[in-house]
Each structure stands twice: as structure tokens, then as C-alpha cells.
Design a protein around this motif. Sequence first.
Motif, PDB file in Angstrom:
ATOM      1  N   TYR A 260       0.859  -1.186   0.000  1.00 25.14           N
ATOM      2  CA  TYR A 260       0.000   0.000   0.000  1.00 25.14           C
ATOM      3  C   TYR A 260       0.892   1.231   0.000  1.00 25.14           C
ATOM      4  CZ  TYR A 260      -3.805   3.099   1.657  1.00 25.14           C
ATOM      5  OH  TYR A 260      -4.741   4.102   1.788  1.00 25.14           O
ATOM      6  N   PHE A 261       0.816   2.022  -1.057  1.00 26.53           N
ATOM      7  CA  PHE A 261       1.657   3.214  -1.216  1.00 26.53           C
ATOM      8  C   PHE A 261       3.131   2.907  -0.959  1.00 26.53           C
ATOM      9  CE2 PHE A 261      -2.433   5.502  -0.523  1.00 26.53           C
ATOM     10  CZ  PHE A 261      -2.427   6.205  -1.723  1.00 26.53           C
ATOM     11  N   TRP A 272      -5.761   2.681   8.586  1.00 28.23           N
ATOM     12  CA  TRP A 272      -7.217   2.734   8.675  1.00 28.23           C
ATOM     13  C   TRP A 272      -7.867   3.228   7.395  1.00 28.23           C
ATOM     14  CZ3 TRP A 272      -9.875   7.158   7.684  1.00 28.23           C
ATOM     15  CH2 TRP A 272      -9.150   8.361   7.711  1.00 28.23           C
ATOM     16  N   HIS A 273      -7.161   4.066   6.633  1.00 27.54           N
ATOM     17  CA  HIS A 273      -7.785   4.674   5.455  1.00 27.54           C
ATOM     18  C   HIS A 273      -7.736   3.770   4.218  1.00 27.54           C
ATOM     19  CE1 HIS A 273      -3.529   5.613   4.647  1.00 27.54           C
ATOM     20  NE2 HIS A 273      -3.509   6.222   5.834  1.00 27.54           N
ATOM     21  N   LEU A 320     -16.075   1.090   7.643  1.00 24.78           N
ATOM     22  CA  LEU A 320     -15.629   1.315   9.018  1.00 24.78           C
ATOM     23  C   LEU A 320     -15.091   0.036   9.640  1.00 24.78           C
ATOM     24  CD1 LEU A 320     -18.431   3.696  10.340  1.00 24.78           C
ATOM     25  CD2 LEU A 320     -15.993   4.250  10.160  1.00 24.78           C
ATOM     26  N   LEU A 321     -15.757  -1.081   9.382  1.00 25.26           N
ATOM     27  CA  LEU A 321     -15.294  -2.352   9.928  1.00 25.26           C
ATOM     28  C   LEU A 321     -13.867  -2.645   9.476  1.00 25.26           C
ATOM     29  CD1 LEU A 321     -15.696  -5.091  11.345  1.00 25.26           C
ATOM     30  CD2 LEU A 321     -16.656  -5.940   9.191  1.00 25.26           C
ATOM     31  N   PHE A 322     -13.605  -2.443   8.186  1.00 23.36           N
ATOM     32  CA  PHE A 322     -12.277  -2.742   7.668  1.00 23.36           C
ATOM     33  C   PHE A 322     -11.292  -1.601   7.895  1.00 23.36           C
ATOM     34  CE2 PHE A 322     -14.882  -5.830   5.327  1.00 23.36           C
ATOM     35  CZ  PHE A 322     -14.177  -6.980   5.651  1.00 23.36           C
ATOM     36  N   LYS A 325      -8.893  -3.062  13.315  1.00 25.78           N
ATOM     37  CA  LYS A 325      -7.820  -4.041  13.281  1.00 25.78           C
ATOM     38  C   LYS A 325      -8.259  -5.365  12.665  1.00 25.78           C
ATOM     39  CE  LYS A 325      -4.515  -1.609  15.043  1.00 25.78           C
ATOM     40  NZ  LYS A 325      -3.319  -1.272  14.235  1.00 25.78           N
ATOM     41  N   ALA A 326      -9.429  -5.366  12.017  1.00 26.36           N
ATOM     42  CA  ALA A 326      -9.834  -6.560  11.267  1.00 26.36           C
ATOM     43  C   ALA A 326      -8.852  -6.782  10.122  1.00 26.36           C
ATOM     44  CB  ALA A 326     -11.246  -6.385  10.717  1.00 26.36           C
TER      45      ALA A 326
END
Length: 353
Positions: A260-261, A272-273, A320-322, A325-326
Amino acid sequence: MGLLALSAVALTLDDPGITMDEPLDVQPGRVYVETLANRGLGFFERETVARVFRNNAEHPPLGRWLLGLASKGFQPIEMALMGRDPLNAPGGTYIRSGRMAPALAFALLVGLVTSSAGRRYGRSGGIVAGFSLIIMPRVFAHAHLGALDTFVALFWTLAFLKAADAADRPRPIRSMAIAGIFWGLILLTKIHGWLLPPVVLVWTCSRLPWRLAAMALVAWTVTGLAVFFVGWPWLWYETVPRLVAYFSTGVGRAVTYTQYFGMTYADRETPWHYPWVYFLATVPLGLHVLGGLGIYFGWKGSRSDPFPLLAAGTIAGFLLLFSTKAPVYDGERLFLPVFPLWAILIGRGFAAL
């Protein structure tokens, strides 16, 4: 719209190379089909169930049944028209034939979205909703892969729409019991099905008097769980330990890494984003504008039609769920059901515009 979607996927079906999950999902499905053909009702005997499901019980079997049926059913056509499958894994998996199952599921999903949006917001809204789903690049791409994700999107959307409609029917208890059948189908596909009950609980309690809502929810729950249990013979024997093992796959699992990036993260350490960026970046900007209009006009008309707010809230809940820390990885794969709901809101926005 469904035929358009099927044609677009079928004509490009072997463009993607083989992915890691495809042999893991197609091969068990072929074993299911072959064992049932050879054993008949003996398929459901304790020893046969243990042999067939022991090494692939991390997911319920419905998606793999569909992949196996497609792989076996389209194999002769593929061999006659195209020769040996270049994607064929050792042991004769015929992944390209298996990919016809998610292609057909995608066609059904596009038809479902078109029909649902059309009934709610008119023909133009329905057409744009269905077409928007076809031209979401990542959703279209997943329809090519012999894995479970397009099935999850189809059955989750179907169960969601059936439950949303059932609460407003003249006989809600009976309608919710029928809707529970479709919840059972998503439970039989992947663990994502357990994310639907909170949505249905909130919606049903907001639409019905509490006594009637309670009875309707009981009917929905009992029917769905019955379909889940009956449809997965693995649970017929040693039910409790196998259920515990199944639920533990969501927490006690190998770490999956994601890029990711330019950085590599463990699945529980992804920023989180991540889901929000993938949701925003993998849908064409014009469709996001129409979806935003769908939320705006849905909010303005929420007294007469609260469904757009339900769809928007469900999308936000998934993301929001993902964002917690899921475990999250593979881009948009784990929250693919948000895109059909977004397509319906896109249709709402276009119809209003």
C-alpha cells in the motif's frame, strides 16, 4: 444488462493470469461434484463428508460447488473450442471453465441491481445502476476470477435486498422467513454473511412495531440458520467443535501481507484509510458524483423512502469495519458487496438528476 455483463466478461475470460486462490477454490468444487456423482447419497455419510471437506472447511461450500459445476460442465466445450487450458493447474483443475460460474454470477448481480433500482427509481435509474456496476473496473475484474468474491457480492446483495423488502410486505413474518433463505445462501458462501444481521436488525426494528419485528427477526434467523446447517454436511457431525473451528478462521489465521503506497503491511496493521482509498480510487469519478447525488436526494426524501440511507449506512459500516484491526488485504476484495449498493445509489442520483 445481465446479458451485456455476461458477454463482456465471457469475451475476456482468460485475459487475467491464474491467481493464488483459484486452484484452492475450483479443485474442491470438482471433488464435490465427482464424489456426489460416484457415491450418490453415500456422499452424506460420515466418512465421505470427512474426506471431502476436511482440507477445505475454512469456507462453507456453496461457492465451491458452483465453481466445480462450472469447471466440470464447461470443460468439454473448452477442450473442443480452445484445446488444453493454459491456466490448468496440476490434476486437471480447468480453471478457465470454472471462471464461467463467477461470470454468470456477475450477470445475475447486474440484473439484480438493474431490476431493484429500476423498480425504485424508474427505468433510467435502473439502467444506469446496472451499467455503472459493469464499468467499475475492479468489480468487472473480479468477475473473471474463479474464486468466491463475486458470489459473495451476489448473495450478500440478494439477501440484503430481500430482507429490506420483506419488512415492508403485508405479511412481514412470512416474507422475512423467505428472506432468511437468501441469508442462508450467503452464510453458505463465506463468513461475510454474519455481517448482515445487525443491518437487518436495525432496519426491521425501524419499520415494524417491536413485537412484530421480533417475530419477523426470529423467522428470518431460524430459516437462515437452517439453510446454513442443511447446506453444509461438514456441520452434521461433530457440530460444535467444527463450528468453533470455522469461526476461529476469522481470527486464528496466517498473516497475509499487502502493499500500500510502496509499503508492506501485515493484514491487521494496514492503515485505517486503506478501504476508503480503495473505494474512492477504484470507481470512476463521475459515478461517485452520481452516488453522492443519490445520497443527497435520498436524504431529502427519506421520509417516504429511507432505503437510500440504509444502503449508504451499510456501505459506511463495511468500510468502518475494515478500518479497524480486522484483517484487510487484496484491495477491495473483502468489501466487494459495497459496490452493488453504491450502484443502486448511483441509479438514484441519475434518476433525480
